[in-house]
Structures are given as structure tokens and as C-alpha cells.
Write a protein that holds these residues in place. Structure first.
Motif, PDB file in Angstrom:
ATOM      1  N   VAL A 286     -41.684 -15.904  58.089  1.00  0.00           N
ATOM      2  CA  VAL A 286     -42.687 -17.038  58.794  1.00  0.00           C
ATOM      3  C   VAL A 286     -42.295 -17.075  60.134  1.00  0.00           C
ATOM      4  O   VAL A 286     -42.841 -17.778  61.106  1.00  0.00           O
ATOM      5  CB  VAL A 286     -42.362 -18.158  58.131  1.00  0.00           C
ATOM      6  CG1 VAL A 286     -43.069 -17.956  56.742  1.00  0.00           C
ATOM      7  CG2 VAL A 286     -41.060 -18.611  58.162  1.00  0.00           C
ATOM      8  N   THR A 287     -41.217 -16.422  60.697  1.00  0.00           N
ATOM      9  CA  THR A 287     -40.624 -16.512  61.944  1.00  0.00           C
ATOM     10  C   THR A 287     -40.904 -15.327  62.668  1.00  0.00           C
ATOM     11  O   THR A 287     -40.872 -15.321  64.102  1.00  0.00           O
ATOM     12  CB  THR A 287     -39.291 -17.131  62.053  1.00  0.00           C
ATOM     13  OG1 THR A 287     -38.103 -16.228  61.456  1.00  0.00           O
ATOM     14  CG2 THR A 287     -39.116 -18.533  61.746  1.00  0.00           C
ATOM     15  N   ASP A 288     -40.541 -13.918  62.104  1.00  0.00           N
ATOM     16  CA  ASP A 288     -40.494 -12.982  62.832  1.00  0.00           C
ATOM     17  C   ASP A 288     -41.819 -12.492  63.464  1.00  0.00           C
ATOM     18  O   ASP A 288     -42.755 -12.502  62.400  1.00  0.00           O
ATOM     19  CB  ASP A 288     -40.128 -11.789  62.222  1.00  0.00           C
ATOM     20  CG  ASP A 288     -39.854 -10.473  62.813  1.00  0.00           C
ATOM     21  OD1 ASP A 288     -40.676 -10.121  63.691  1.00  0.00           O
ATOM     22  OD2 ASP A 288     -38.770  -9.733  62.493  1.00  0.00           O
ATOM     23  N   LEU A 296     -49.495 -14.222  57.145  1.00  0.00           N
ATOM     24  CA  LEU A 296     -50.249 -15.353  57.255  1.00  0.00           C
ATOM     25  C   LEU A 296     -51.668 -14.991  56.864  1.00  0.00           C
ATOM     26  O   LEU A 296     -52.453 -15.883  55.919  1.00  0.00           O
ATOM     27  CB  LEU A 296     -50.239 -16.248  58.531  1.00  0.00           C
ATOM     28  CG  LEU A 296     -51.093 -17.517  58.325  1.00  0.00           C
ATOM     29  CD1 LEU A 296     -50.615 -18.479  57.411  1.00  0.00           C
ATOM     30  CD2 LEU A 296     -51.249 -18.158  59.744  1.00  0.00           C
ATOM     31  N   LYS A 297     -52.358 -14.032  57.545  1.00  0.00           N
ATOM     32  CA  LYS A 297     -53.715 -13.549  57.190  1.00  0.00           C
ATOM     33  C   LYS A 297     -53.885 -13.024  55.631  1.00  0.00           C
ATOM     34  O   LYS A 297     -54.854 -13.339  54.947  1.00  0.00           O
ATOM     35  CB  LYS A 297     -53.820 -12.451  58.381  1.00  0.00           C
ATOM     36  CG  LYS A 297     -54.120 -12.954  59.648  1.00  0.00           C
ATOM     37  CD  LYS A 297     -54.496 -11.873  60.536  1.00  0.00           C
ATOM     38  CE  LYS A 297     -54.577 -12.274  62.092  1.00  0.00           C
ATOM     39  NZ  LYS A 297     -54.794 -11.153  62.988  1.00  0.00           N
ATOM     40  N   VAL A 298     -52.806 -12.367  55.206  1.00  0.00           N
ATOM     41  CA  VAL A 298     -52.683 -11.692  53.904  1.00  0.00           C
ATOM     42  C   VAL A 298     -52.619 -12.954  52.799  1.00  0.00           C
ATOM     43  O   VAL A 298     -53.296 -12.522  51.907  1.00  0.00           O
ATOM     44  CB  VAL A 298     -51.342 -10.909  53.758  1.00  0.00           C
ATOM     45  CG1 VAL A 298     -51.358 -10.410  52.572  1.00  0.00           C
ATOM     46  CG2 VAL A 298     -51.727  -9.694  54.796  1.00  0.00           C
ATOM     47  N   THR A 299     -51.772 -13.880  53.103  1.00  0.00           N
ATOM     48  CA  THR A 299     -51.554 -14.930  52.071  1.00  0.00           C
ATOM     49  C   THR A 299     -53.114 -15.783  52.289  1.00  0.00           C
ATOM     50  O   THR A 299     -53.562 -15.770  51.057  1.00  0.00           O
ATOM     51  CB  THR A 299     -50.628 -15.895  52.737  1.00  0.00           C
ATOM     52  OG1 THR A 299     -49.429 -15.140  52.738  1.00  0.00           O
ATOM     53  CG2 THR A 299     -50.484 -17.110  51.584  1.00  0.00           C
ATOM     54  N   LEU A 477     -50.074  -3.406  57.364  1.00  0.00           N
ATOM     55  CA  LEU A 477     -50.656  -4.226  56.601  1.00  0.00           C
ATOM     56  C   LEU A 477     -52.210  -4.185  57.036  1.00  0.00           C
ATOM     57  O   LEU A 477     -52.408  -4.048  58.442  1.00  0.00           O
ATOM     58  CB  LEU A 477     -50.232  -5.724  56.567  1.00  0.00           C
ATOM     59  CG  LEU A 477     -48.624  -5.985  56.144  1.00  0.00           C
ATOM     60  CD1 LEU A 477     -48.198  -7.308  56.298  1.00  0.00           C
ATOM     61  CD2 LEU A 477     -48.453  -5.448  54.786  1.00  0.00           C
ATOM     62  N   GLY A 478     -53.062  -4.560  56.283  1.00  0.00           N
ATOM     63  CA  GLY A 478     -54.639  -4.477  56.688  1.00  0.00           C
ATOM     64  C   GLY A 478     -55.105  -5.754  55.900  1.00  0.00           C
ATOM     65  O   GLY A 478     -54.765  -6.621  55.526  1.00  0.00           O
ATOM     66  N   SER A 479     -56.648  -5.685  56.423  1.00  0.00           N
ATOM     67  CA  SER A 479     -57.387  -6.937  56.145  1.00  0.00           C
ATOM     68  C   SER A 479     -57.621  -7.076  54.781  1.00  0.00           C
ATOM     69  O   SER A 479     -57.938  -8.445  54.382  1.00  0.00           O
ATOM     70  CB  SER A 479     -58.761  -6.503  56.918  1.00  0.00           C
ATOM     71  OG  SER A 479     -58.574  -6.430  58.189  1.00  0.00           O
ATOM     72  N   THR A 480     -57.537  -6.040  53.842  1.00  0.00           N
ATOM     73  CA  THR A 480     -57.877  -6.452  52.329  1.00  0.00           C
ATOM     74  C   THR A 480     -56.453  -6.253  51.466  1.00  0.00           C
ATOM     75  O   THR A 480     -56.475  -6.582  50.417  1.00  0.00           O
ATOM     76  CB  THR A 480     -58.789  -5.269  51.759  1.00  0.00           C
ATOM     77  OG1 THR A 480     -58.233  -4.051  51.962  1.00  0.00           O
ATOM     78  CG2 THR A 480     -60.100  -5.648  52.550  1.00  0.00           C
ATOM     79  N   ASP A 481     -55.376  -6.343  52.374  1.00  0.00           N
ATOM     80  CA  ASP A 481     -54.177  -6.320  51.539  1.00  0.00           C
ATOM     81  C   ASP A 481     -53.813  -7.824  50.894  1.00  0.00           C
ATOM     82  O   ASP A 481     -54.096  -8.774  51.756  1.00  0.00           O
ATOM     83  CB  ASP A 481     -53.094  -6.207  52.445  1.00  0.00           C
ATOM     84  CG  ASP A 481     -52.366  -4.625  52.613  1.00  0.00           C
ATOM     85  OD1 ASP A 481     -52.247  -3.996  51.490  1.00  0.00           O
ATOM     86  OD2 ASP A 481     -52.231  -4.182  53.628  1.00  0.00           O
ATOM     87  N   ALA A 486     -49.208  -5.928  49.864  1.00  0.00           N
ATOM     88  CA  ALA A 486     -48.335  -6.022  51.344  1.00  0.00           C
ATOM     89  C   ALA A 486     -46.886  -5.724  51.050  1.00  0.00           C
ATOM     90  O   ALA A 486     -46.131  -5.096  51.667  1.00  0.00           O
ATOM     91  CB  ALA A 486     -48.349  -7.344  51.769  1.00  0.00           C
ATOM     92  N   ILE A 487     -46.297  -6.376  49.515  1.00  0.00           N
ATOM     93  CA  ILE A 487     -44.946  -6.090  49.069  1.00  0.00           C
ATOM     94  C   ILE A 487     -44.803  -4.722  48.777  1.00  0.00           C
ATOM     95  O   ILE A 487     -43.679  -4.000  49.280  1.00  0.00           O
ATOM     96  CB  ILE A 487     -44.958  -6.784  47.983  1.00  0.00           C
ATOM     97  CG1 ILE A 487     -44.710  -8.379  48.061  1.00  0.00           C
ATOM     98  CG2 ILE A 487     -43.493  -6.594  47.218  1.00  0.00           C
ATOM     99  CD1 ILE A 487     -44.734  -9.083  46.924  1.00  0.00           C
ATOM    100  N   TYR A 488     -45.772  -4.226  48.481  1.00  0.00           N
ATOM    101  CA  TYR A 488     -45.716  -2.430  48.253  1.00  0.00           C
ATOM    102  C   TYR A 488     -45.577  -1.762  49.491  1.00  0.00           C
ATOM    103  O   TYR A 488     -44.659  -0.711  49.803  1.00  0.00           O
ATOM    104  CB  TYR A 488     -46.974  -2.201  47.339  1.00  0.00           C
ATOM    105  CG  TYR A 488     -47.191  -0.701  47.004  1.00  0.00           C
ATOM    106  CD1 TYR A 488     -46.357   0.049  46.357  1.00  0.00           C
ATOM    107  CD2 TYR A 488     -47.870   0.129  48.087  1.00  0.00           C
ATOM    108  CE1 TYR A 488     -46.546   1.229  45.843  1.00  0.00           C
ATOM    109  CE2 TYR A 488     -47.907   1.552  47.749  1.00  0.00           C
ATOM    110  CZ  TYR A 488     -47.285   2.105  46.701  1.00  0.00           C
ATOM    111  OH  TYR A 488     -47.486   3.600  46.470  1.00  0.00           O
TER     112      TYR A 488
END
Length: 532
Positions: A286-288, A296-299, A477-481, A486-488
Motif C-alpha cells: 500500500v505504500t510502494d 488498488l486497481k486490481v482490488t 499486472l494488467g486490467s483484468t488481473d 496478481a499473486i501468481y
């Protein structure tokens, strides 16, 4: 009155009765416990060999408890539930605990070993051929699965492996060039075999055979499997000072709090070791600046995807269930079979099929339904999200179609008949009676479906692989992740720099989020039971 008493049974009969009391069940149990103890001891010995003390003591504890449970007379309930408890401990509790542990470390690329292993790797990487070192004719020897080197030094044939330094072998012979020709107790690997087996040849070139017990004497290595030379590292490890010193440049490398060897000139070694860093992985997410924005977008997309998928598939499935629950519809059995076909196909195959159909250049969706228009379904961020939702709707609605059909057919007819007598219309009956009763049985399934789609890795990986990639982020990371994909990506399994610590921290976050959402949702569903 008769005063006769029953004569005692003969000794042979008494032994037979005692033997029959043991029974075949005890013999089978004894055989199974022998197998369990053999496997348990093998695990304990393996853990001892690799110094995994936690696994060792847990295995010892489980083995002792298992023997107590199955040989004690007053543990009948435990005999049935103990296997399930063991599987729960090993495959659930241990996995979650180990994931939480990794989340508090910097375990990842460049930091995936302990300090001693990192030191050994640094010494190996820094090895250089000793200037002026002679090249010895080499014979690669084998004893079972163990490979070694045989060389003739000063006319004496010596053999060594990675674990054992060079030592003379009695009865060994060499030809005029110094090539060992016969080594008692060892099989000489032929040149043809080395040339024909690339994996074996690579294994041979990776071998380091110590010249002696003194590490400063260097080790034998080969590049061509026919000659060997002595290699030494320019780094020297000082165990007391925990420093590595480059003997050529004089730079002293000291490990810092992140497990990285940093030189007094500011340079760093490529090999490091994992250390405990507390909650830094959680704060890093959340800080990097490299991770905070993309994650944030992925969440946000993960929550939207899970909610929209459940809502859309439930509503579509309910709609078809209501339609085909009407007695006026003809051929309901055939139509129901056709509508549940998407549910019968494996999801990963369907996703791959849709990936081809949505291809912008030759996909049938553009060719048949949009007159050959060049619509980049999987290349545009918003179109890709829509495509994922649509394909997942196509895969998911048959499940809700089946569930809602069964739920509708199990509703009490007395309630609906009473509503009809009171003059309620179809919409009022659906809104006030059918839908609330339907939610009582389907709400828990909707919660489970939300949790499943929150971690729906298959549809994302097979359809879009998380793309299209974010153009304003350096992380892959991408728009549909989703968070799971994302963890993968962050774990580095698909390639790139692995960060298992951060990936584990995100896994813990996903577990907590799904648990909280599920707990809240289940509490809310209890209110629905009041209408029954």
C-alpha cells in the motif's frame, strides 16, 4: 439337583479362543500401522537430514499420537476422526501457517536460501580457474546415482564427489596420457553417453569436487567432461565476523538487515538470504509506488468482478428457471439440457475457445456478429473486462439455472395458492413470496459463489492472462488481473523476478477479506430464515 460342574477347556481349546479373540481386524490394523510407522520414520529421517526441525518434531508428535489412538482401547471416536484431523493439519493449518510465515520474510529471487547456503553460492559463483593450474585428463565415474571425477595426480588415480574430496583408490589404473581406465567400485561413464545425454552432460559440468578437506585448496571442475582444472573463489568467508572478503580487490561484504551482502564500496553481491522483515510486505503493498496503484486497481476490479458475476449469473439463471418452470412451455427437458451445456464443458477449455472467438483479427465474433469490424476485445482494458464478465456469465448461469429450478420446484404450493385466493398478481407473488423463499436456500450458495469468483484464476489466466497490461506501472499486472492472478504474477512462477514474501502477504489479505465478507453475509442470511 445335579452337582456336576463344567470341566475346564483343554489347553489347545483355550489357546484357540485367545487367538480367535485377536481377529483378522487386529492383524489388518497392525499391518496398516506398520506401514504408517515406516512412512513416518522415513519422513522424520529425511527432516533430520535437511535439518527441518519443525517438520521433524511435528512428525514425531503425529506418529506418537497415531500409535496411541489406534492401540488404546478408550479412543474409539478418535480412531475415525484422527485421519481427517491429520489431513486438516497438514493441508490446511500448516499451509496457512507457512504462508503467513513467508509473508513476514523477504523470501524471493536472490533471497531464497539461508545465510550459509547464500555464502556457499557466492563462493561458487565467484570461482575462477587457478592461474597456471594444469589440466588433468578426466574420467567421469558413477556409483548408482552418484557422479564423481577420477583423475591421475602424480601418477596416483584419485576419485572424488561433491560430498567427498579427492582420495586415492586402490587398484585403479590409467593409460599413458593419464586418463583413468579402471576404477574399482566405480563405473566409468563413456564419452558417447555424455554426448547423447544433454541433461547428464549439464550435471557433470555443474559438479565441484573438493581437492581436499581444506576449502582453500579449491575444487576440480570441468567444462568439456574430458579435462578438469582447479578452481578457487576470490571470496573468503569469515564465519566469526560474518563477512566475505574479495582477496583481489580487498572489498569486504557485510550482510545487512535485508539479507544482502553489501561491500564497503557500496557494491552488492547478487546472492542473498531470506530474513524476517515483520509486516513490511503488507505495508509495501500500500505504500510502494510500484505496487500501491496497480494493486488498488486490481482490488477494485476483483470486488466488481466477483459481485457482478454472481449477480448477473444468478439473475439470468433465475430468469430461465422461471421460464422453464411454466407448464405452458413445450419440450422443457430438451431445452433445459441445451441451456446447461456450458456447465458441462471444462472451464479452461471454454475460456480458450472464447479467446480464439474474440480474437480481433480472425475471431468469429467480429466476423459473424460485427461484419468483420476490428474490435479489440482482449486488447482494450474496458472491452477486456466486459469480455471476461460475459464469458464467465456464459459459464456460470447454467449452475444457477439448475439451483433455481430445484428451489422453485421445492417451494410449498399452499403459500402460492393462498396468495392467489387473496388476489395477488404474479409480480406481487414473485416479489413477496417466491423470491424471499428462494433466497433462503440460495443465499449460502451465492456467498460460496462470491468466494469462488473472488479467486477465479482459471477464467482470467486462460482468457486474458490478466491483460492488457497497465501502461503506467512497472509491475507485471494488467486490467483484468484479479488478486489471485496478481499473486501468481508477483510470485514469479510465470517468469520474472519472484517475490514470494509479497505474494504470501497478498494471499493472507485475500483469505482475511473473503473470510470477513463471508462471515458478514452469512449473518445477514440468518434474517431470511425468519420468513419461513
Amino acid at each position: 439337583m445335579s452337582t456336576e460342574t463344567e470341566a475346564p477347556a483343554p489347553p489347545s481349546e483355550s489357546h484357540a479362543r485367545r487367538w480367535s479373540g485377536i481377529g483378522w481386524g487386529f492383524i489388518v490394523k497392525l499391518a496398516l500401522m506398520m506401514l504408517v510407522n515406516a512412512v513416518g520414520l522415513a519422513i522424520i529421517m529425511a527432516a533430520w537430514g535437511i535439518e527441518q526441525w519443525t517438520i521433524l518434531w511435528v512428525s514425531v508428535g503425529l506418529l506418537v499420537v497415531a500409535n496411541w489412538v489406534y492401540f488404546a482401547r478408550r479412543t474409539l471416536p478418535l480412531k475415525y476422526i484422527f485421519p481427517g484431523l491429520v489431513f486438516l493439519l497438514v493441508f490446511q493449518v500448516f499451509v496457512m501457517g507457512y504462508t503467513a510465515y513467508v509473508a513476514t520474510t523477504n523470501y524471493g529471487a536472490g533471497h531464497n536460501v539461508n545465510m550459509q547456503q547464500a555464502v556457499d553460492a557466492a563462493l561458487i559463483q565467484d570461482e575462477r580457474q587457478v592461474e597456471g593450474s594444469p589440466s588433468y585428463p578426466l574420467a567421469v565415474v558413477r556409483d548408482g546415482d552418484t557422479l564423481g571425477f577420477a583423475v591421475a595426480i602424480d601418477g596416483v588415480v584419485q576419485v572424488g564427489t561433491e560430498e567427498q574430496p579427492l582420495a586415492p583408490v586402490d587398484g585403479a589404473t590409467a593409460d599413458g596420457s593419464g586418463m583413468p581406465t579402471e576404477v574399482p567400485g566405480w563405473e566409468i561413464v563413456s564419452v558417447n553417453e555424455l554426448l547423447g545425454d544433454q541433461a547428464l552432460a549439464q550435471e557433470v559440468t555443474d559438479i565441484r569436487v573438493p581437492v581436499s578437506d581444506n576449502a582453500d585448496d579449491g575444487s576440480l571442475r570441468t567444462r568439456n567432461a574430458s579435462t578438469a582444472s582447479i578452481y578457487k573463489s576470490t571470496l573468503v568467508w569469515d564465519e566469526e565476523a560474518t563477512t566475505l572478503t574479495n582477496t583481489e580487490t580487498g572489498v569486504v561484504y557485510t550482510p545487512n538487515e535485508y539479507g544482502t551482502f553489501v561491500g564497503d564500496d557500496g557494491s552488492k553481491l547478487t546472492v542473498g538470504f531470506y530474513v524476517n522483515i515483520g509486516l513490511e510486505n503488507f505495508t509495501k503493498a500500500v505504500t510502494d509506488e510500484n505496487y500501491a496503484g496497480p494493486l488498488l486497481k486490481v482490488t477494485a476490479w476483483t470486488f466488481a468482478f466477483a459481485f457482478l458475476t454472481v449477480a448477473s449469473s444468478f439473475l439470468l439463471g433465475l430468469f430461465f428457471a422461471l421460464v422453464f418452470n411454466d407448464d405452458r412451455v413445450r419440450g422443457k427437458k430438451v431445452l433445459r439440457t441445451l441451456f446447461i451445456l456450458p456447465y458441462a464443458f471444462p472451464a479452461f477449455m471454454s475460456a480458450l475457445l472464447w479467446r480464439g472467438m474474440l480474437n480481433a483479427e480472425f475471431g468469429v465474433v467480429n466476423q459473424w456478429f460485427f461484419f468483420g469490424a476490428d474490435i479489440n476485445w482482449l486488447g482494450d482494458p474496458w472491452l477486456a473486462r466486459f469480455a471476461v464478465l460475459f464469458v464467465n456469465l456464459w459459464l456460470s448461469y447454467p449452475y444457477w439455472f439448475l439451483v433455481c429450478t430445484g428451489a422453485l420446484q421445492s417451494l410449498p404450493s399452499e403459500t402460492t395458492e393462498a396468495a392467489k385466493i387473496d388476489g395477488a398478481g404474479k409480480w406481487r407473488m414473485f416479489r413477496s413470496i417466491t423470491f424471499p423463499l428462494l433466497m433462503v436456500s440460495t443465499a449460502p450458495l451465492a456467498i460460496a459463489s462470491f468466494a469462488f469468483n473472488f479467486n477465479n484464476f482459471t477464467i482470467i489466466y486462460m482468457l486474458t492472462n490478466g491483460g492488457p497490461r497497465f501502461t503506467d506501472a512497472s509491475v507485471p499486472l494488467g486490467s483484468t488481473d484479479l488478486l489471485i492472478s496478481a499473486i501468481y504474477q508477483i510470485s514469479g512462477i510465470a517468469g520474472g523476478r519472484a517475490d514470494y514474501g509479497l505474494a504470501s502477504a497478498l494471499s493472507v489479505v485475500v483469505f482475511v477479506v473473503v473470510g470477513i465478507v463471508s462471515a458478514i453475509a452469512f449473518r445477514q442470511t440468518k434474517k431470511l430464515e425468519e420468513i419461513q
